[in-house]
Motif scaffolding. Structure first.
Motif, short mmCIF file in Angstrom:
data_model
loop_
_atom_site.label_atom_id
_atom_site.label_comp_id
_atom_site.label_asym_id
_atom_site.label_seq_id
_atom_site.Cartn_x
_atom_site.Cartn_y
_atom_site.Cartn_z
N CYS A 404 0.86 -1.19 0.00
CA CYS A 404 0.00 0.00 0.00
C CYS A 404 0.89 1.24 0.00
N CYS A 407 0.19 3.35 3.52
CA CYS A 407 0.66 3.00 4.86
C CYS A 407 1.75 1.93 4.86
N CYS A 426 -5.48 1.37 6.02
CA CYS A 426 -5.61 2.84 6.05
C CYS A 426 -6.76 3.34 5.18
ZN LIG Z 1 -2.79 1.30 3.51
#
Ligand SMILES: [Zn+2]
Length: 465
Positions: A404, A407, A426
């Motif tokens: 990701c 995050c 997130c």
């Molecule tokens: Zn994330």
């Protein structure tokens, strides 16, 4: 003269030529030239096989002698000397053999010695083929000594007619610094190339750029390689060119921070920096899909024909032609993307492609993106060198699509059909390709070194010092 010269060539106008460049053109041959070209390709196969057979026999004789010696407890060397595998000795051996000066030269019906048809073809064809045989053997022996990376290379294959791509090479034997109008290989007018012993050969396509470079002394042709693919002959003019202008190499208006380039599946590729800025996506996948679909049709048509029939021959020709079109379309589209990228970015980060894993891939979209990405890395690497741009190659296990970019969470359940990355931690929802490009842009090399992981093999490295 070797292509891999380490001292740069100085052209007639005083330019330092050190950048390896190849120009390719399709040829429009007349029937006489087609016959002659086919003969030259045959002569190349003949010459290579001549050397391979000599070397093979020599290896076998020595190995038998060694066995006999070791059976009798002897440790001395076989009495038959080993052959020299250098291109130079191959050229000398073959010249003596074909000119009737060697003990085992062929003897003709009329009692003359030497290869009867040797005068019909340019001598360069035989000499370049001798060099090619020596090079193939050198790869084999380096691999045997463990000095060559990649898959093991076996003894070079014999060149079977119909199995190898018809091809031959001619050298541009010009002395350094002479005007291009005296070179054996030269453009006689915009549509014609002069080749030694062949005279004028008609070319397709615009030649203005290469002619201007030659006239200005910014490009020198080392050799011309003639190749027949899908029934059409092409010429590749390989040589050295002057470096691009200094302004081009050290431009200040490029994007200064690293830009990640990820393979796209809907678009060709997506580029973004660590903050997601400079998002650029290059289209063209639709065109490639259409071309690939035609390839499937041509393949099916071939499968419906009877082996050995006229229809099969026709279908095979059609398939080869379609195939050529797919490759050309891809190259053209990818050239646009790679040029734009080196034009706008100072540091590019690409992923290291697992080439072995790419070969067999039944997923159409995936195989298109693999092929396009392979071509893109190849082009980026050489264009980057021309323009003074840095290319970093992220290691193969860097999870660029699974991480990701919001995050740093890594999702292992992401399959290929998922076009959007949504993070459970997130809550970020982002395009899959863009997410991967951002992650690539953030990739940090463990030990800093400019990319050498991908080998731009098709562009011979020349010293730029
Ligand atoms: Zn994330």
């Amino acid at each position: 003269m070797s292509q891999r010269t380490t001292t740069p060539l100085i052209s007639h106008s005083g330019q330092v030529l050190s950048r390896a460049v190849t120009f390719q053109f399709a040829l429009d041959l007349n029937s006489e030239q087609r016959v002659l070209f086919a003969k030259c390709a045959g002569a190349r196969r003949f010459t290579m096989n001549h050397h391979l057979a000599r070397v093979k026999e020599n290896l076998e004789v020595r190995s038998t002698e060694r066995e006999v010696l070791s059976a009798s407890g002897d440790t001395c060397e076989p009495s038959t000397p080993s052959l020299s595998w250098s291109g130079f000795s191959f050229i000398n051996e073959f010249n003596a053999w074909k000119n009737g000066a060697s003990e085992d030269s062929p003897v003709n019906e009329d009692g003359t010695r030497g290869l009867a048809w040797r005068h019909e073809l340019p001598g360069d064809v035989f000499e370049c083929a001798s060099v090619d045989a020596a090079r193939a053997l050198e790869n084999f022996s380096a691999s045997r000594r463990g000095e060559r990376s990649g898959a093991a290379v076996g003894f070079p294959r014999f060149q079977a007619k119909g199995k190898v791509t018809p091809s031959f090479r001619l050298r541009n034997r010009a002395t350094s610094g002479t005007a291009p109008s005296c070179h054996p290989i030269r453009f006689s007018d915009p549509a014609h190339l002069r080749l030694p012993r062949f005279g004028q050969v008609k070319l397709f396509g615009p030649t203005r750029k290469v002619r201007r470079m030659i006239e200005a002394g910014r490009f020198h042709i080392y050799s011309a390689t003639l190749t027949q693919r899908a029934g059409r002959w092409t010429v590749s003019l390989t040589g050295v060119a002057a470096q691009l202008h200094q302004d081009e190499r050290s431009r200040t208006n490029r994007h200064a921070v690293p830009v990640g380039v990820d393979r796209g599946i809907i678009s060709l590729c997506v580029a973004a920096d660590a903050n997601g800025v400079l998002t650029q996506s290059f289209e063209g996948v639709k065109t490639l899909k259409q071309a690939q679909a035609k390839l499937k049709v041509a393949n099916q048509a071939l499968a419906r024909t009877t082996p050995g029939s006229k229809g099969r021959q026709r279908a095979r020709g059609q398939l080869a032609k379609t195939h050529r079109k797919v490759v050309n379309t891809r190259r053209y589209l990818v050239h646009q993307a790679s040029s734009a990228l080196v034009d706008q970015c100072q540091i590019l980060v690409i992923e290291d492609l697992n080439v072995a894993g790419m070969v067999r891939n039944r997923h159409l979209a995936r195989s298109i993106s693999d092929a396009a990405m392979g071509e893109l890395s190849r082009q980026l690497l050489y264009k980057a060198r021309w323009h003074g741009v840095e290319v970093r190659v992220a290691d193969r296990f860097f999870p660029s699509s699974k991480t990701c970019s919001g995050c740093g969470e890594v999702r292992n359940d992401l399959d290929l059909s998922t076009r959007t990355y949504s993070c459970g931690t997130c809550g970020l929802v982002i395009g899959r390709d863009l997410n991967a490009a951002i992650n690539l842009a953030r990739w940090q090399p463990k030990e800093y070194s400019p990319s050498t992981l991908l080998d731009p093999t098709r562009v011979p490295l020349l010293s730029t010092a």
